[in-house]
Design a protein around this motif. Structure first.
Motif, PDB file in Angstrom:
ATOM      1  N   UNK A  77      15.949  45.147 -21.629  1.00 28.42           N
ATOM      2  CA  UNK A  77      16.721  44.094 -22.446  1.00 28.42           C
ATOM      3  C   UNK A  77      17.293  44.603 -23.509  1.00 28.42           C
ATOM      4  N   UNK A  78      16.832  45.718 -24.259  1.00 32.61           N
ATOM      5  CA  UNK A  78      17.352  46.394 -25.445  1.00 32.61           C
ATOM      6  C   UNK A  78      18.530  46.963 -24.862  1.00 32.61           C
ATOM      7  N   UNK A  79      18.523  47.853 -23.541  1.00 36.19           N
ATOM      8  CA  UNK A  79      19.784  48.422 -23.321  1.00 36.19           C
ATOM      9  C   UNK A  79      20.965  47.067 -23.140  1.00 36.19           C
ATOM     10  N   UNK A  80      20.420  46.206 -22.550  1.00 39.90           N
ATOM     11  CA  UNK A  80      21.342  45.097 -22.237  1.00 39.90           C
ATOM     12  C   UNK A  80      22.159  44.488 -23.585  1.00 39.90           C
ATOM     13  N   UNK A  81      21.043  44.420 -24.490  1.00 38.50           N
ATOM     14  CA  UNK A  81      21.530  43.800 -25.853  1.00 38.50           C
ATOM     15  C   UNK A  81      22.507  44.678 -26.545  1.00 38.50           C
ATOM     16  N   UNK A  82      22.452  45.970 -26.318  1.00 43.20           N
ATOM     17  CA  UNK A  82      23.308  46.877 -27.023  1.00 43.20           C
ATOM     18  C   UNK A  82      24.816  46.977 -26.135  1.00 43.20           C
ATOM     19  N   UNK A  83      24.747  46.587 -24.954  1.00 42.87           N
ATOM     20  CA  UNK A  83      25.787  46.751 -24.149  1.00 42.87           C
ATOM     21  C   UNK A  83      26.481  45.375 -24.660  1.00 42.87           C
ATOM     22  N   UNK A  84      25.760  44.161 -24.605  1.00 46.54           N
ATOM     23  CA  UNK A  84      26.549  43.087 -25.017  1.00 46.54           C
ATOM     24  C   UNK A  84      27.051  42.977 -26.430  1.00 46.54           C
ATOM     25  N   UNK A 108      17.768  57.427 -27.136  1.00 49.07           N
ATOM     26  CA  UNK A 108      16.183  57.258 -27.187  1.00 49.07           C
ATOM     27  C   UNK A 108      15.489  56.320 -26.526  1.00 49.07           C
ATOM     28  N   UNK A 109      16.130  54.983 -26.205  1.00 42.59           N
ATOM     29  CA  UNK A 109      15.787  54.036 -25.336  1.00 42.59           C
ATOM     30  C   UNK A 109      15.913  54.538 -23.896  1.00 42.59           C
ATOM     31  N   UNK A 110      16.899  55.019 -23.339  1.00 37.29           N
ATOM     32  CA  UNK A 110      16.913  55.649 -22.355  1.00 37.29           C
ATOM     33  C   UNK A 110      15.747  56.680 -21.577  1.00 37.29           C
ATOM     34  N   UNK A 111      15.614  57.435 -22.650  1.00 35.92           N
ATOM     35  CA  UNK A 111      14.412  58.478 -22.407  1.00 35.92           C
ATOM     36  C   UNK A 111      13.062  57.560 -22.134  1.00 35.92           C
ATOM     37  N   UNK A 112      12.795  56.653 -23.288  1.00 38.49           N
ATOM     38  CA  UNK A 112      11.630  55.974 -23.084  1.00 38.49           C
ATOM     39  C   UNK A 112      11.533  55.060 -21.781  1.00 38.49           C
ATOM     40  N   UNK A 113      12.613  54.822 -21.374  1.00 37.43           N
ATOM     41  CA  UNK A 113      12.655  53.722 -20.045  1.00 37.43           C
ATOM     42  C   UNK A 113      12.490  55.057 -18.827  1.00 37.43           C
TER      43      UNK A 113
END
Length: 541
Positions: free
Chosen positions: A481-488, A422-427
């Motif tokens: 930043x949201x994607x980075x937080x998920x990865x972290x 969902x976040x990747x689509x919004x990005x």
């Protein structure tokens, strides 16, 4: 001299003009300017005093030949200046008024530019010169805005626009706008991070590298044949190869080492000036995962936390050389007072000289007026840490609460419950929107140049577009930043499983164990009745 015109010929070719010169169409080249102007001088019986040439310099830059010509004019060495076009002399309206309509009149200098029919000996020609001056300045301003927009777009596309790559990287030979790892320097960067996490301060790390004869970043670039100058580097760095604490700190703080490209931190105050001003951090252009990382992201963030806490675990001697008797404080940067949040600092040795006591720094500085000492021995803290780590490992390996937490978190991540799609689509949508806005600005600019819309309308459109674009850029940064937080988070849970397996038996604490497991350790004040002192550990996962 009064009977014959003695002329100075001035030629200039800027970098933007060079881009316009093509084979078979080199009318703007220096050579052709010279031929045109010398031919004019000879045809009119003028005596050529000198030909002054500035190449690859704009009409607003510091031009050495131009300055020499002005000096010679003031000294009366000639009485006429000839150039191809008034814009070759200057694009700055202020300089047109200063020299052509000011000093040249006082010095008795005639000014001629051929292709636009400018001649100060012709009456009524002044208005035309002033109009040309304004047009040339407007052209320079438009050109500057256009170049700035192009550079900004390149930065947003992740293209590296710096003159030199930071230490540890080089420009990709196949694409000078991309960074690739310089293995030799990257090993030193990795060592610096490792030494810091092992408890060494920036002064100590600098001393270690200097003693080994490792070239400083400035020396290294020079050794690679790069024409690199660092105005802030002192003689000890350049001549003697001394690594400063400031250099070490910059390397430890640089996000480029985790693959993040940050540009646009400065901008020129005006297209007429070389002076720059700092740009607010919110307006920096930040592109994550832009190039290969040298430092693991988890390792980088551990270092940032330690630096932010301003660790003051031990002292060096006056020569900045680590004392043989002093050892890095193994818990430095991790210990906090649970009541005031201040750091806990060493205050002295125990009677047997085998352990240190620690106390609240704020309490010591305020002489107990702002907080109480929270005094505790280092041995007691280390024993508590070992006990809790063992308990955590046992709890995880026998199927306790820790095991359930880790398993549940990993299960959620694997099932895609982290909202990544969902976040990747919004990005993707917000990036497309930003590109559309930039195209609209470009089209409006073209309409302005073609006379379709007025300057005022263009500025109004641009203001609206820029406001909308800035909102979308902020949205893009938030989503990244949201994607980075998920990865972290995923890496954190993965690392926890690895750590639990790695440290099944802990006997002695090391810097690595502390940094792998512990975020902070909070010390409460001793209970007056029970004499117990609570130690609160916040884990890295």
């Amino acid at each position: 001299m009064q009977n014959q015109e003695i002329v100075a010929i001035y030629c200039r070719l800027s970098k933007e003009d060079t881009d316009k010169v093509h084979i078979g169409d080199d009318s703007e080249s220096i050579q052709n300017q010279k031929l045109l102007l010398i031919d004019y001088a000879v045809s009119n019986g003028f005596l050529v005093h000198n030909v002054y040439v500035d190449e690859d310099l704009s009409g607003f830059s510091d031009r050495p030949a131009f300055k020499q010509m002005i000096k010679d004019a003031a000294d009366g060495k000639f009485n006429t200046i000839i150039c191809k076009h008034q814009s070759r002399f200057t694009r700055d309206m202020e300089l047109v008024e200063k020299y052509i309509h000011g000093y040249f009149i006082e010095w008795g200098i005639r000014f001629i530019s051929l292709t636009d029919n400018v001649d100060t000996n012709v009456k009524g020609n002044k208005k035309a010169r002033q109009i040309y001056g304004l047009i040339n300045e407007w052209h320079s301003e438009d050109l500057s805005d256009n170049i700035r927009a192009v550079f900004k777009k390149k930065m947003e596309d992740g293209q590296f626009l710096g003159s030199f790559a930071c230490y540890g990287y080089i420009k990709d030979p196949n694409d000078r706008h991309k960074l690739t790892i310089d293995e030799e320097a990257a090993q030193i960067v990795k060592e610096i991070y490792s030494l810091y996490l092992d408890g060494n301060g920036t002064h100590t790390i600098g001393h270690i590298l200097s003693q080994r004869g490792v070239p400083t970043p400035s020396q290294y670039k020079k050794n690679q044949g790069l024409n690199f100058e660092n105005p802030s580097a002192g003689i000890y760095s350049l001549k003697y190869g001394v690594w400063s604490a400031n250099t070490i700190n910059k390397i430890l703080r640089n996000k480029a080492y985790i693959g993040t490209l940050i540009q646009g931190r400065e901008r020129k105050v005006s297209y007429k000036s070389k002076k720059t001003t700092k740009v607010p951090e919110s307006e920096w252009i930040v592109i994550k995962n832009n190039h290969p990382p040298i430092i693991d992201e988890n390792q980088f963030h551990k270092v940032q936390k330690l630096i932010d806490r301003k660790r003051t675990g031990y002292k060096n001697n006056p020569d900045n050389k680590p004392s043989e008797k002093s050892k890095p404080h193994i818990l430095a940067g991790k210990l906090l007072c649970a009541d005031c949040g201040s750091t806990m600092q060493r205050s002295g040795l125990s009677r047997n000289g085998k352990t240190h006591f620690l106390r609240c720094r704020l309490s010591a500085m305020s002489k107990r007026r702002e907080c109480t000492p929270h005094c505790i021995s280092q041995d007691k803290i280390e024993d508590a840490i070992i006990t809790k780590i063992r308990g955590l490992i046992n709890d995880a390996t026998i199927g306790g609460d820790a095991y359930d937490i880790v398993s549940s978190a990993l299960s959620i991540i694997e099932q895609g419950g982290d909202n990544r799609p969902k976040i990747e689509k919004q990005l993707f949508e917000v990036e497309s929107k930003i590109e559309t806005i930039l195209r609209n600005i470009t089209m409006s600019y073209a309409d302005k140049l073609n006379g379709v819309i007025s300057e005022e309308d263009f500025l109004d459109f641009k203001k609206v577009f820029e406001k909308e674009r800035q909102s979308d850029v902020n949205r893009k940064r938030y989503l990244q930043e949201e994607l980075t937080a998920i990865e972290i988070n995923k890496k954190t849970f993965d690392n926890m499983v690895i750590l639990l397996e790695k440290y099944k038996r802990v006997d002695i604490l090391t810097h690595k164990i502390i940094n792998d497991f512990i975020d902070t350790i909070q010390i409460r004040e001793r209970d007056l009745d029970t004499k117990e002192q609570v130690i609160i550990i916040s884990w890295m996962f």
